[in-house]
Write a protein that holds these residues in place. Sequence first.
Motif, PDB file in Angstrom:
ATOM      1  N   ASP A  86      26.663  58.976  16.578  1.00 10.48           N
ATOM      2  CA  ASP A  86      27.817  58.626  15.748  1.00 10.48           C
ATOM      3  C   ASP A  86      27.432  57.666  14.624  1.00 10.48           C
ATOM      4  OD1 ASP A  86      27.321  56.667  17.740  1.00 10.48           O
ATOM      5  OD2 ASP A  86      29.303  55.790  17.391  1.00 10.48           O
ATOM      6  N   VAL A  87      26.461  56.804  14.878  1.00 13.85           N
ATOM      7  CA  VAL A  87      25.997  55.897  13.829  1.00 13.85           C
ATOM      8  C   VAL A  87      25.263  56.685  12.743  1.00 13.85           C
ATOM      9  CG1 VAL A  87      24.488  53.937  13.317  1.00 13.85           C
ATOM     10  CG2 VAL A  87      25.867  53.939  15.404  1.00 13.85           C
ATOM     11  N   THR A  88      24.440  57.638  13.160  1.00 16.26           N
ATOM     12  CA  THR A  88      23.739  58.478  12.186  1.00 16.26           C
ATOM     13  C   THR A  88      24.724  59.220  11.293  1.00 16.26           C
ATOM     14  OG1 THR A  88      21.883  58.773  13.718  1.00 16.26           O
ATOM     15  CG2 THR A  88      22.092  60.367  11.929  1.00 16.26           C
ATOM     16  N   VAL A  89      25.756  59.781  11.894  1.00 18.04           N
ATOM     17  CA  VAL A  89      26.764  60.518  11.124  1.00 18.04           C
ATOM     18  C   VAL A  89      27.455  59.594  10.123  1.00 18.04           C
ATOM     19  CG1 VAL A  89      28.972  61.730  11.289  1.00 18.04           C
ATOM     20  CG2 VAL A  89      27.128  62.258  12.904  1.00 18.04           C
ATOM     21  N   ALA A  90      27.792  58.384  10.560  1.00 17.24           N
ATOM     22  CA  ALA A  90      28.485  57.443   9.680  1.00 17.24           C
ATOM     23  C   ALA A  90      27.603  57.030   8.506  1.00 17.24           C
ATOM     24  CB  ALA A  90      28.917  56.213  10.475  1.00 17.24           C
ATOM     25  N   VAL A  91      26.332  56.778   8.767  1.00 16.19           N
ATOM     26  CA  VAL A  91      25.427  56.347   7.700  1.00 16.19           C
ATOM     27  C   VAL A  91      25.200  57.482   6.710  1.00 16.19           C
ATOM     28  CG1 VAL A  91      23.093  55.545   7.195  1.00 16.19           C
ATOM     29  CG2 VAL A  91      24.328  54.609   9.152  1.00 16.19           C
ATOM     30  N   ARG A  92      25.011  58.688   7.213  1.00 21.70           N
ATOM     31  CA  ARG A  92      24.821  59.823   6.304  1.00 21.70           C
ATOM     32  C   ARG A  92      26.063  60.058   5.447  1.00 21.70           C
ATOM     33  NH1 ARG A  92      21.839  63.808  10.713  1.00 21.70           N
ATOM     34  NH2 ARG A  92      19.697  63.097  10.302  1.00 21.70           N
ATOM     35  N   ARG A  93      27.228  59.864   6.023  1.00 18.77           N
ATOM     36  CA  ARG A  93      28.461  60.008   5.248  1.00 18.77           C
ATOM     37  C   ARG A  93      28.505  58.989   4.118  1.00 18.77           C
ATOM     38  NH1 ARG A  93      32.298  58.343   8.830  1.00 18.77           N
ATOM     39  NH2 ARG A  93      31.999  60.288   9.971  1.00 18.77           N
TER      40      ARG A  93
ATOM     41  N   HIS B  93      24.684  44.286   7.695  1.00 24.99           N
ATOM     42  CA  HIS B  93      23.903  43.380   8.542  1.00 24.99           C
ATOM     43  C   HIS B  93      23.869  43.870   9.986  1.00 24.99           C
ATOM     44  CE1 HIS B  93      22.574  39.652  10.471  1.00 24.99           C
ATOM     45  NE2 HIS B  93      23.644  39.742  11.243  1.00 24.99           N
ATOM     46  N   LEU B  94      25.012  44.245  10.509  1.00 26.37           N
ATOM     47  CA  LEU B  94      25.072  44.701  11.900  1.00 26.37           C
ATOM     48  C   LEU B  94      24.293  46.000  12.089  1.00 26.37           C
ATOM     49  CD1 LEU B  94      28.840  43.952  12.605  1.00 26.37           C
ATOM     50  CD2 LEU B  94      26.861  42.654  13.429  1.00 26.37           C
ATOM     51  N   LEU B  95      24.357  46.872  11.093  1.00 25.28           N
ATOM     52  CA  LEU B  95      23.617  48.129  11.183  1.00 25.28           C
ATOM     53  C   LEU B  95      22.114  47.883  11.165  1.00 25.28           C
ATOM     54  CD1 LEU B  95      23.458  51.259  11.072  1.00 25.28           C
ATOM     55  CD2 LEU B  95      23.542  51.040   8.569  1.00 25.28           C
ATOM     56  N   LEU B  96      21.646  47.092  10.203  1.00 23.70           N
ATOM     57  CA  LEU B  96      20.207  46.906  10.044  1.00 23.70           C
ATOM     58  C   LEU B  96      19.603  46.029  11.128  1.00 23.70           C
ATOM     59  CD1 LEU B  96      19.928  46.550   6.162  1.00 23.70           C
ATOM     60  CD2 LEU B  96      19.571  48.567   7.585  1.00 23.70           C
ATOM     61  N   THR B  97      20.421  45.231  11.805  1.00 28.78           N
ATOM     62  CA  THR B  97      19.922  44.475  12.958  1.00 28.78           C
ATOM     63  C   THR B  97      20.186  45.225  14.262  1.00 28.78           C
ATOM     64  OG1 THR B  97      21.997  43.212  13.029  1.00 28.78           O
ATOM     65  CG2 THR B  97      20.147  42.236  11.825  1.00 28.78           C
ATOM     66  N   GLN B  98      20.679  46.458  14.130  1.00 30.37           N
ATOM     67  CA  GLN B  98      20.878  47.378  15.256  1.00 30.37           C
ATOM     68  C   GLN B  98      21.802  46.807  16.333  1.00 30.37           C
ATOM     69  OE1 GLN B  98      17.365  49.511  16.558  1.00 30.37           O
ATOM     70  NE2 GLN B  98      16.258  48.974  14.680  1.00 30.37           N
ATOM     71  N   GLN B  99      22.847  46.142  15.879  1.00 31.76           N
ATOM     72  CA  GLN B  99      23.912  45.702  16.781  1.00 31.76           C
ATOM     73  C   GLN B  99      25.028  46.749  16.694  1.00 31.76           C
ATOM     74  OE1 GLN B  99      24.553  41.245  16.645  1.00 31.76           O
ATOM     75  NE2 GLN B  99      23.317  41.450  14.781  1.00 31.76           N
ATOM     76  N   PHE B 100      24.803  47.873  17.344  1.00 26.67           N
ATOM     77  CA  PHE B 100      25.612  49.060  17.077  1.00 26.67           C
ATOM     78  C   PHE B 100      27.042  48.942  17.588  1.00 26.67           C
ATOM     79  CE2 PHE B 100      21.226  51.000  17.254  1.00 26.67           C
ATOM     80  CZ  PHE B 100      21.107  51.076  15.884  1.00 26.67           C
ATOM     81  N   ALA B 101      27.247  48.268  18.700  1.00 27.91           N
ATOM     82  CA  ALA B 101      28.616  48.115  19.200  1.00 27.91           C
ATOM     83  C   ALA B 101      29.460  47.335  18.196  1.00 27.91           C
ATOM     84  CB  ALA B 101      28.603  47.419  20.559  1.00 27.91           C
ATOM     85  N   ALA B 102      28.906  46.235  17.693  1.00 27.93           N
ATOM     86  CA  ALA B 102      29.628  45.448  16.692  1.00 27.93           C
ATOM     87  C   ALA B 102      29.747  46.212  15.381  1.00 27.93           C
ATOM     88  CB  ALA B 102      28.918  44.112  16.471  1.00 27.93           C
ATOM     89  N   TYR B 103      28.724  47.014  15.060  1.00 28.79           N
ATOM     90  CA  TYR B 103      28.784  47.796  13.820  1.00 28.79           C
ATOM     91  C   TYR B 103      29.933  48.805  13.862  1.00 28.79           C
ATOM     92  CZ  TYR B 103      27.818  51.591  10.614  1.00 28.79           C
ATOM     93  OH  TYR B 103      27.958  52.571   9.663  1.00 28.79           O
ATOM     94  N   ARG B 104      30.117  49.458  14.983  1.00 28.18           N
ATOM     95  CA  ARG B 104      31.191  50.451  15.080  1.00 28.18           C
ATOM     96  C   ARG B 104      32.550  49.809  14.822  1.00 28.18           C
ATOM     97  NH1 ARG B 104      27.854  51.867  19.657  1.00 28.18           N
ATOM     98  NH2 ARG B 104      26.822  53.890  19.328  1.00 28.18           N
ATOM     99  N   GLU B 105      32.721  48.586  15.312  1.00 28.60           N
ATOM    100  CA  GLU B 105      33.992  47.899  15.088  1.00 28.60           C
ATOM    101  C   GLU B 105      34.152  47.478  13.629  1.00 28.60           C
ATOM    102  OE1 GLU B 105      34.360  44.617  17.713  1.00 28.60           O
ATOM    103  OE2 GLU B 105      34.122  45.805  19.543  1.00 28.60           O
ATOM    104  N   ALA B 106      33.050  47.062  13.008  1.00 32.65           N
ATOM    105  CA  ALA B 106      33.123  46.558  11.630  1.00 32.65           C
ATOM    106  C   ALA B 106      33.199  47.676  10.604  1.00 32.65           C
ATOM    107  CB  ALA B 106      31.913  45.669  11.342  1.00 32.65           C
ATOM    108  N   ASP B 107      32.738  48.888  10.962  1.00 33.44           N
ATOM    109  CA  ASP B 107      32.687  49.981   9.987  1.00 33.44           C
ATOM    110  C   ASP B 107      33.157  51.285  10.625  1.00 33.44           C
ATOM    111  OD1 ASP B 107      32.117  51.280   7.569  1.00 33.44           O
ATOM    112  OD2 ASP B 107      30.081  51.793   8.226  1.00 33.44           O
ATOM    113  N   PRO B 108      34.412  51.346  11.013  1.00 35.83           N
ATOM    114  CA  PRO B 108      34.887  52.562  11.698  1.00 35.83           C
ATOM    115  C   PRO B 108      34.916  53.786  10.791  1.00 35.83           C
ATOM    116  CG  PRO B 108      36.722  51.097  11.213  1.00 35.83           C
ATOM    117  CD  PRO B 108      35.477  50.340  10.875  1.00 35.83           C
ATOM    118  N   GLY B 109      34.985  53.585   9.486  1.00 34.67           N
ATOM    119  CA  GLY B 109      35.095  54.722   8.581  1.00 34.67           C
ATOM    120  C   GLY B 109      33.796  55.165   7.955  1.00 34.67           C
ATOM    121  N   GLY B 110      32.667  54.564   8.350  1.00 40.67           N
ATOM    122  CA  GLY B 110      31.386  54.952   7.768  1.00 40.67           C
ATOM    123  C   GLY B 110      31.278  54.597   6.300  1.00 40.67           C
TER     124      GLY B 110
END
Length: 457
Positions: free
Chosen positions: A344-351, A293-310
């Motif tokens: 960094d978000v691109t790298v995490a999603v591709r992983r 949800h955070l990724l697709l709504t482009q809330q990237f700061a919150a996304y990084r906290e919620a998904d640190p491991g990609g």
Amino acid sequence: MRFFRRRPRKRVQDVLAAALYERDGRARERIDRWWADEARRDEVWRGAWFLLTAANFRFGNHEVPERVVPVLEFLLESDPTSPYQPRVRLTACLPQTATDPQNGLYVGDPWIRRIVPAALRFPDLALRQRLADLLSVTDQPGLLDALEAEFRPRAQLGPTYIGAAPPGHETRCGLWREGEPDSLMEIVSANPYLPRPPAQPDDVDLSLLALLKDRLDLLPAFDQGALVVRLLEYLTTWLPDEVHDRCRRALRELPADGAAAVCEQAIHGNAEAIAAARDAGYRPTEPGLLPLHLLLTQQFAAYREADPGGRVLQSACSTYRLTIDDRVIIDRILALLNTNLPYDVTVAVRRSLRDLGSTSNPLENLERGGMRDALLTHALDLNPEAVAAVVDAGYLPENDARLPLLFLTEQFDRYDAEDPDGTALRAVLAEKHYRYHHKDFRTIAQRAARPDPWPPA
């Protein structure tokens, strides 16, 4: 012994007909006397509806207006005993709901719903206005029910209504004429007893009435999933600006189940839902969907906290999702990768895309398989991100698309090992040619200096 023939008792409706149609004074006195008598009032009431039914009241071209008018005027006469506004005979006896008479023998039950069309289209303009004035102020439950019944189909989003919206706009709601309220809208807008709390939560057509009259306090009573869908639909068609503003405000002030529905629509990619979810800080009820949800709504700061491991897709696969399809998720992820994402978000999603292999958990394994299939479909369409993920992770379909995929993604070592002379691929393309595009195979073959595998016509 002398016998006297007893004169048959006249039916009340016959006396009423004489009073109203023939202007018989004595008959009128009897009718007024019977109306004042609680024991006989119902007979007069039913007699009036017998006369209206005989005159085909609001029954298409069969209606006889000159026989309808006297009866309606009689029912619109003052009656101080009526418990409802306005105090006239009509409101004194109507039932509480706008149900039509049952099929079978007609016994004079009222056709309540026909009163509203009469107030909108009856040929006698003066009587039409009197009915409209009555409906604009009444608190009689049956009449309010009839108004809601007339309102519902016009609030549903049907085909575009010609001439309803202002010039240059289109609307799928039939409550306006060139952007101005039509006669039904004027009535329901004026009536202070509308809107009412919905009798059924799924009656979302009436949500528009609450929006029109700025009664957002009634919206929590509706089924929240259906309400969110309807609010988003209203934002796709012309409505007055203030109604659109209230739709957006309502989307940002929903209870928990409504917020969850907004999050679901945001994951599906609805722009208004994404904006509402971001503004209101909504979060999905399933924790596993939070990173997605955070990724697709482009809330990237919150996304990084919620998904640190990609692990955004793996987290979604571990969650039971009844209404969010795997293909929708992959479609949205690939579309997002084509935007200007932070590195960094691109790298995490591709992983995450490259780690959808099988697991020991049956439910999660099923979801991962669905995402792999969706990714493979995009790879067959030569989506660059999908092709890269499929090649890097070694994903292969389990059906006859295996050889076409190996060829189109230029994995020629594996392809040559499985189909050294190309006959198997040609057989697949000959049988399933409608699934593929010849130009894709021709382009890949030319680039790799290989024979075109497409079978001759």
